[in-house]
Structure formats: structure tokens, C-alpha cells
Design a protein around this motif. Structure first.
Motif, PDB file in Angstrom:
ATOM      1  N   UNK A 262       0.756  -1.214  -0.093  1.00  0.00           N
ATOM      2  CA  UNK A 262       0.051  -0.042  -0.055  1.00  0.00           C
ATOM      3  C   UNK A 262       0.788   1.192   0.029  1.00  0.00           C
ATOM      4  N   UNK A 263       0.456   2.090   0.925  1.00  0.00           N
ATOM      5  CA  UNK A 263       1.198   3.541   0.755  1.00  0.00           C
ATOM      6  C   UNK A 263       2.335   3.566   1.769  1.00  0.00           C
ATOM      7  N   UNK A 264       2.662   2.584   2.441  1.00  0.00           N
ATOM      8  CA  UNK A 264       3.751   2.159   3.339  1.00  0.00           C
ATOM      9  C   UNK A 264       5.194   2.685   2.522  1.00  0.00           C
ATOM     10  N   UNK A 265       5.891   3.670   3.100  1.00  0.00           N
ATOM     11  CA  UNK A 265       7.240   3.853   2.482  1.00  0.00           C
ATOM     12  C   UNK A 265       8.303   3.034   2.673  1.00  0.00           C
ATOM     13  N   UNK A 266       8.824   2.313   1.716  1.00  0.00           N
ATOM     14  CA  UNK A 266       9.791   1.057   1.868  1.00  0.00           C
ATOM     15  C   UNK A 266      11.017   1.576   1.577  1.00  0.00           C
ATOM     16  N   UNK A 267      12.044   1.550   2.700  1.00  0.00           N
ATOM     17  CA  UNK A 267      13.254   1.808   2.560  1.00  0.00           C
ATOM     18  C   UNK A 267      14.181   0.402   2.735  1.00  0.00           C
ATOM     19  N   UNK A 268      15.406   0.606   2.629  1.00  0.00           N
ATOM     20  CA  UNK A 268      16.282  -0.698   2.881  1.00  0.00           C
ATOM     21  C   UNK A 268      15.875  -1.362   4.238  1.00  0.00           C
ATOM     22  N   UNK A 269      15.624  -0.415   5.303  1.00  0.00           N
ATOM     23  CA  UNK A 269      15.378  -0.983   6.573  1.00  0.00           C
ATOM     24  C   UNK A 269      13.880  -1.605   6.871  1.00  0.00           C
ATOM     25  N   UNK A 330      -5.484   1.099 -11.173  1.00  0.00           N
ATOM     26  CA  UNK A 330      -4.408   1.813 -11.304  1.00  0.00           C
ATOM     27  C   UNK A 330      -4.031   2.540 -10.080  1.00  0.00           C
ATOM     28  N   UNK A 331      -4.221   2.271  -9.034  1.00  0.00           N
ATOM     29  CA  UNK A 331      -3.549   2.631  -7.560  1.00  0.00           C
ATOM     30  C   UNK A 331      -2.302   2.174  -7.094  1.00  0.00           C
ATOM     31  N   UNK A 332      -1.974   0.889  -7.830  1.00  0.00           N
ATOM     32  CA  UNK A 332      -0.842   0.373  -7.021  1.00  0.00           C
ATOM     33  C   UNK A 332       0.421   1.079  -7.481  1.00  0.00           C
ATOM     34  N   UNK A 333       1.473   1.108  -6.383  1.00  0.00           N
ATOM     35  CA  UNK A 333       2.567   1.931  -6.715  1.00  0.00           C
ATOM     36  C   UNK A 333       3.681   0.930  -7.585  1.00  0.00           C
ATOM     37  N   UNK A 334       4.274   1.602  -8.331  1.00  0.00           N
ATOM     38  CA  UNK A 334       5.351   1.117  -9.535  1.00  0.00           C
ATOM     39  C   UNK A 334       6.739   1.840  -9.049  1.00  0.00           C
ATOM     40  N   UNK A 362      15.420   2.150  -7.451  1.00  0.00           N
ATOM     41  CA  UNK A 362      14.480   2.734  -7.828  1.00  0.00           C
ATOM     42  C   UNK A 362      14.564   4.202  -7.839  1.00  0.00           C
ATOM     43  N   UNK A 363      13.724   4.944  -8.807  1.00  0.00           N
ATOM     44  CA  UNK A 363      13.952   6.262  -9.019  1.00  0.00           C
ATOM     45  C   UNK A 363      13.305   7.028  -7.608  1.00  0.00           C
ATOM     46  N   UNK A 364      13.669   7.993  -7.485  1.00  0.00           N
ATOM     47  CA  UNK A 364      13.435   8.953  -6.083  1.00  0.00           C
ATOM     48  C   UNK A 364      11.884   9.423  -6.363  1.00  0.00           C
ATOM     49  N   UNK A 365      11.243   9.210  -7.513  1.00  0.00           N
ATOM     50  CA  UNK A 365       9.857   9.811  -7.679  1.00  0.00           C
ATOM     51  C   UNK A 365       9.112   8.463  -7.998  1.00  0.00           C
ATOM     52  N   UNK A 366       8.390   7.667  -7.292  1.00  0.00           N
ATOM     53  CA  UNK A 366       7.624   6.426  -7.595  1.00  0.00           C
ATOM     54  C   UNK A 366       6.281   6.866  -7.796  1.00  0.00           C
ATOM     55  N   UNK A 367       5.663   6.461  -8.716  1.00  0.00           N
ATOM     56  CA  UNK A 367       4.304   6.759  -9.194  1.00  0.00           C
ATOM     57  C   UNK A 367       3.292   5.509  -8.922  1.00  0.00           C
ATOM     58  N   UNK A 368       2.114   6.042  -9.003  1.00  0.00           N
ATOM     59  CA  UNK A 368       0.965   4.753  -9.081  1.00  0.00           C
ATOM     60  C   UNK A 368       0.774   4.500 -10.619  1.00  0.00           C
ATOM     61  N   UNK A 369       0.186   3.266 -10.772  1.00  0.00           N
ATOM     62  CA  UNK A 369       0.142   2.758 -12.248  1.00  0.00           C
ATOM     63  C   UNK A 369      -0.617   3.742 -13.267  1.00  0.00           C
ATOM     64  N   UNK A 407       0.199  -6.614 -10.454  1.00  0.00           N
ATOM     65  CA  UNK A 407      -0.507  -5.726  -9.480  1.00  0.00           C
ATOM     66  C   UNK A 407      -0.059  -5.327  -8.149  1.00  0.00           C
ATOM     67  N   UNK A 408       1.486  -5.742  -8.160  1.00  0.00           N
ATOM     68  CA  UNK A 408       2.344  -5.479  -7.134  1.00  0.00           C
ATOM     69  C   UNK A 408       2.284  -3.998  -6.840  1.00  0.00           C
TER      70      UNK A 408
END
Length: 449
Positions: A262-269, A330-334, A362-369, A407-408
Motif C-alpha cells: 500500500x502507501x507504506x514507504x519502503x526503505x532498505x530498513x 491503477x492505484x498500485x505503486x510502481x 528505484x527512482x526517487x519519484x515513484x508513481x502509481x500505475x 498488480x504488485x
């Protein structure tokens, strides 16, 4: 008709000329959108020959001319394919002129009946690519290294090996057949020869079965078996080779985070997710850790943007025909990354001792589908209104493949790179797509003239 394309490259004259003379230059300068591949490289800018292969086996032979060879200021090639050169004469003069100690004016002058509009996007790409490659190689400058690469013929591997060799490094390709050149070594993934990595400074391990396909039992087994065991065996060999590597860089994937964050920001940690791919990637990374005391870098890669492979290879013809659209709502983050930004990251991983452990590619500006869909359609100047229902990917990929690939939903942030003030060639999706699809955005419209 004589056409000219010029730009200024922020690098010394000798360095720019030498870059063109090294292996990999023609691969780095070849645009990714036409269906053309490099058949062979020239061994000399003075009198060598290079070949490009077009669909149907048509060959474009570029013959370098000794009378036009004036290093470091000029070299010349002409089309020398029998028959083709008669109907399409082509003479290409590459000129280089110092504009101070750290700048070079690069000019391509082409004598051909082809109109400028046909060639403009190609030469704009070449000039951007040259400047960006030289800048990356300058940022991660290092004494010449010997880098062993698995998967060197793949999408990422072929781009990376060319970036390394034009930067002055030697690449040893680890291949699963008999060597054909002195820069190839036979690699048995399950039981690599004990001397395989002798004299190697770094390993980049990219090989693995494609995850694209229907996720049946056979496909799952191939995805898993091509990664875990071979990675562990190679990492263990790297660690115990006396005159071997100091760094082991292994491909990984954002699939580590699971398919639905979902909207959780995923970092290396962030914690690992759940699902088939998350389990595979977790074990894959643990296998790479068998490198022990070596500096081990695990590159968690998102969607790589290139019309030569990956998701964009599928999307490009569909969207170009006006048949594209969002997946579901189209709400899934890519999490996306340009191919050249990914190869820059691998170059940095090999040379920069500050990088270790997992790194989000990954680029610094992720987008939704939905935004990805709008952006790709805008870059191609096409509509994109045909919504793709879940059933379509499910039929093609199976339930697991549809959920974990198509749909990841992963909002990945490259925190490690941002902390290091990493320079991205393309921070925005529209810029990355425009660069590889023969078009421009307002920020990339300045073409050579």
C-alpha cells in the motif's frame, strides 16, 4: 546532403576521444528504440569494422577510414555493406575540439541522402548518452579493475559491461559454455571451478531465470533454483579465492517487500513481505551474504525501463498503437528505474566502498500505475483509456503472477542512495521515458543542432 549535430561535453578532449576507442562505445551510443543490435565492434577507429544487425539479418557494416583518422580530433567511418552502400551512401565524420581544458565540442557530420528529421533523435540520444556516461565514470572514477559478470548478455548485463569497458575497466564474462575469447570463463553455477575468480577485483552477479511467465510449479522452481544455489556457490568461492574479489555485488529485487504494501514507504530498513517472490528474494539475499568478509551489495531492483526488455518492451508497442491503459484502478505503486541509472548504480557499487548491504534501485519519484499510464501515453502522444481488468494478467501469469507482478503495490524509496546524495540521470518518469523512446519533454528538448 551534409548534416551536422553538435554539443559540448564537460570532459577533456583526450578523454572523450579515448572513450570512443574503447570496447563498448558503439553499444552505449546505440539508441534502444530501433530493432537493431550490435553484431561486432571495431577493433580500431583507424581501420577497423563494426557491424549492426537489422531485422531480417540485414547488416550495416561501418568501415573506419585510415585517411580520416586524426587522433584525438577526428575519425571517420562509411557504410561498406555491398549493395546497401550503393542505394544509401553514408559517410560519418566524428570531430572533437577542445573548448578549454575540461570541455570538448563533439560534432557528428554525416553525408547521406537521409533527411535530418530521421536522424535528429538518434544523434540527440547519442550526445546525451556520451555526456552522462562520462559524468558517471568521472563520479565513480577508480583505477582500472577486472570485473567478473554473470548474465552479461542480458538487458542489464550488456549495458553494464559496455559502461565498464568504456570506463577503462576489464570485464570477464562468466558464461555457461566454452570460452570464445580471453575475456570469457566457463561458469558452472552449481559447482564453479576453484580458479574461476582468480585475478578478479569485483563480481557482479546478475544471472537468474526470468520471472516473467505463468507462475506454475515448473516456473517457480526455475526462478528459485537459478538464484539461491548458484548465488551461494559463487559468493562462497569469491570469499575463499586468495587473489580474488574484494566486493560481491548481487542482483536482488523489490519483490523482497511483498506484493501489497500500500502507501507504506519502503526503505532498505523495512521488513520483508510475504509471498512467493518475497520468500525467494529473502533466501537469495541470504545466499549472497555467504560472501563473508567481502563487501557485499544487494541491489533491490524495481521495474527497469527500456524498450529492449522488461515491462516497457511489452507496453511500448501497445501504447504506441493507442491500446494502453491502467491496470485495474491503477492505484498500485510502481517502483521504476531507468536502465542507465541502474547501470550507474552497479558501477558505483563496484567502486564506492561506502555502499554495502541492501540498496533500493528505484527512482526517487515513484508513481502509481495510473500516473505511469498517463505519462507513457503523453510521451508517445497517444490516448490510454483502455482499462485492463485483473482477469487479463491472471490468465497470462496465473493468480500468483498477477498478484505479485502485474498488480504488485510497492512504494519503494532509495533511501541509501539519497543519503549519499546519489546523482540520478532521470529523477522523473517522463524524462526517463523520453530518453529511451525517441521523444522529448520540455526539459530534454535541447537537441544537438
Amino acid at each position: 546532403m551534409s548534416l551536422k549535430f553538435s554539443s559540448v561535453v564537460p570532459a577533456p578532449l583526450d578523454e572523450v576521444f579515448e572513450w570512443h576507442a574503447r570496447p563498448g562505445a558503439i553499444a552505449r551510443l546505440s539508441p534502444p528504440w530501433p530493432p537493431v543490435r550490435v553484431g561486432s565492434e571495431s577493433g580500431s577507429l583507424r581501420d577497423g569494422r563494426a557491424k549492426l544487425i537489422f531485422p531480417g539479418g540485414v547488416k550495416w557494416t561501418a568501415e573506419h577510414r585510415a585517411e580520416g583518422y586524426r587522433p584525438p580530433s577526428q575519425f571517420v567511418d562509411r557504410l561498406a555493406t555491398p549493395g546497401l552502400s550503393t542505394v544509401l551512401p553514408w559517410r560519418h565524420t566524428h570531430r572533437f575540439e577542445a573548448d578549454g581544458p575540461e570541455r570538448t565540442v563533439v560534432t557528428d557530420e554525416v553525408d547521406t541522402p537521409l533527411p535530418a528529421v530521421v536522424l535528429r533523435s538518434m544523434f540527440a540520444y547519442r550526445h546525451r548518452q556520451l555526456a552522462a556516461d562520462l559524468a558517471a565514470q568521472h563520479r565513480y572514477r577508480h583505477e582500472p579493475m577486472t570485473v567478473a559478470v554473470t548474465g552479461a548478455s542480458g538487458l542489464v548485463g550488456s549495458a553494464l559491461t559496455a559502461l565498464l569497458t568504456t570506463g577503462g575497466h576489464r570485464v570477464v564474462r562468466l558464461v555457461r559454455r566454452e570460452p570464445r575469447t580471453r575475456d570469457e570463463r566457463t561458469w558452472r553455477p552449481a559447482d564453479p571451478d576453484r580458479d574461476l575468480l582468480a585475478g578478479v577485483d569485483a563480481v557482479v552477479h546478475l544471472a537468474g531465470a526470468s520471472i516473467a511467465g505463468r507462475f506454475g510449479e515448473r516456473h517457480r522452481r526455475a526462478v528459485r533454483d537459478s538464484r539461491i544455489g548458484p548465488t551461494r556457490a559463487l559468493a562462497e568461492l569469491a570469499a575463499r579465492t586468495p587473489d580474488g574479489p574484494r566486493v560481491f555485488v548481487a542482483a536482488s529485487a523489490v519483490g523482497y517487500y511483498g506484493a501489497d504494501r500500500g502507501d507504506e514507504v519502503l526503505t532498505e530498513g523495512s521488513a520483508a513481505g510475504r509471498g512467493f517472490l518475497a520468500d525467494v528474494v529473502t533466501d537469495w539475499e541470504e545466499a549472497a551474504a555467504a560472501g563473508g568478509d567481502l563487501r557485499v551489495v544487494r541491489v533491490r531492483t524495481g521495474l527497469v525501463l527500456s524498450p529492449r526488455g522488461g515491462v516497457l518492451r511489452l507496453h511500448h508497442p501497445l501504447f504506441a498503437a493507442g491500446l494502453g491503459g491502467p491496470l485495474g484502478e491503477g492505484r498500485q505503486w510502481m517502483p521504476w528505474i531507468g536502465l542507465d541509472d541502474l547501470t550507474d548504480l552497479y558501477l558505483r557499487a563496484v567502486t564506492d566502498e561506502r555502499l554495502a548491504g541492501p540498496v533500493n534501485a528505484a527512482g526517487p519519484d515513484p508513481v502509481r500505475n495510473a500516473e505511469y499510464t498517463r505519462t507513457l501515453a503523453a510521451v508517445l502522444r497517444r490516448p490510454a483509456v483502455l482499462k485492463v481488468p485483473y482477469l487479463g494478467p491472471r490468465l497470462l501469469l496465473g493468480e500468483t503472477g498477477a498478484r505479485e507482478l502485474a498488480f504488485a503495490d510497492q512504494r519503494v524509496r532509495p533511501q541509501r542512495l539519497l543519503d549519499l546524495r546519489h546523482v540520478f540521470r532521470h529523477r522523473r518518469l517522463d524524462q526517463a521515458l523520453a530518453h529511451v523512446l525517441a521523444t522529448t519533454t520540455p526539459d530534454t528538448a535541447g537537441e544537438p543542432g
